[in-house]
Design an enzyme around this catalytic site. Sequence first.
Site, PDB file in Angstrom:
ATOM      1  N   SER A 100       0.822  -1.204   0.000  1.00  0.00           N
ATOM      2  CA  SER A 100       0.000   0.000   0.000  1.00  0.00           C
ATOM      3  C   SER A 100       0.863   1.265   0.000  1.00  0.00           C
ATOM      4  CB  SER A 100      -0.961  -0.045   1.187  1.00  0.00           C
ATOM      5  OG  SER A 100      -1.887   0.999   1.145  1.00  0.00           O
ATOM      6  N   ASP A 246      -6.345   1.907  -3.553  1.00  0.00           N
ATOM      7  CA  ASP A 246      -7.575   1.901  -2.750  1.00  0.00           C
ATOM      8  C   ASP A 246      -7.843   3.284  -2.138  1.00  0.00           C
ATOM      9  OD1 ASP A 246      -5.561   1.882  -0.839  1.00  0.00           O
ATOM     10  OD2 ASP A 246      -6.321   0.144   0.257  1.00  0.00           O
TER      11      ASP A 246
END
Length: 452
Positions: A100, A246
């Site tokens: 991430s 995301d």
Amino acid sequence: MRAIPTLKISISGVRGVIGESLSPTLLTRFAQAFGTYVGSGTIVIGRDPRTSGEMVKQAVIAGLLSSGCRVIDIGMCPVPTIQLLVRQHRAHGGIAITASHNPAEWNALKFIGADGLFLNSGAAREMLDIYHQGEYTKVAGAEMREVAEISGATDLHIQKILDVLGPLPQSERPLRVVLDACNGAGSLVGPNLLKALGAEVVPINSTPNGLFPRPAEPLPENLTDLCTAVKEQRADIGFAQDMDADRLAIVSEQGVPIGEDYTLVLATLYVLGKEPGAVVANLSSTSVLQEVVNRFSCPLFLTRIGEANVTEEMQKQNAVIGGEGNGGVIYPRINFARDSLTGMALILHLLAETGETISELVNSFPRFSLIKEKLACPSDKISVVLRMLRREYADYPLDLRDGVKVLLPSGWFLVRGSNTEPIIRVVAEAATEADARAIMAGVYSRVQECLD
């Protein structure tokens, strides 16, 4: 000075530094544990473009195959695409290979259940118990299955968004969008989605090679190139993603970052205008979100930080939209996951249908100043810091569901240990930047003294 650990095992998955703590052996054992947990079922896997991604993927495949799983490899793609494909294939689970927003030297595994949602705390602990006990399902070579490599996952994601929202309304001039995908997974799908919606796209940092052109976290200080490009291109909006796509941050038509918190605010404004209902966010979300739900007389429910906690409450409340203040938008009609692609589509529809600029939309709300900081902190010191804060601020209203949140006369702050990094996160919000910084300074100094 005590060394900061380079491995983090928690209910959010496992993260570590490649070549130091996150070894092929460790990765294979975690994959074996997950394969055992799901009962040797079908598992969808995908990865972001980090340079260590292929090594990690091969280790994961080895562990899954050895525990009897059928593996569907959808290649390089965003995490929300993996979650969508778990449901599409009615798989027993999924593994997203991505660290991430962590720096380039990190990688990680995120574990997804059969419903396409990240494992909740109970399920994650059950899987971790299997890992720690080392009692994995093992199958003989003759029982191992071939890996199915499937292409077109991102095309399915785009089509799902178009099926629900449709293209943007026609106008004299298409919306011009600058997209900064940080050379991450969003590079593979973001420009195609924006074109399919009918927007004019100016991509920057859109080569999915795993090389970081900026720090991956889409914070204002990391978006200098995007701000410049929005002004030079006279764009209507700028979008920034992290490596696994995301999270979504926004830059206004003036080339000014408006903060990740406004991503969920603007998406919620659009959705509630079409379908009023319950909204769910986490404890660190901006107070502006409360102003939005008040406009439509809708309820807002706050949860512990973490996508799994938000989605669990969304299911309980039958929420129409939810998400997190770090730029994560969850819109169940498209994808029950934090999804920057869905967030972009919702916000562009808002711009197209209202005819207003991002600055005008943001200025229509009461303005709050929200500041986020972080401090390196060994995991075993976090509880000491939180106990200190509970004592120091015992005279104020406290919310102890996730770290320590304190409601002050001039605003609020939240201090909690990260599930993904060896750090303490501090968030403070007030009506003015001066008040927010004063709150942050007071908390920051107390935490630093405690750590020292």
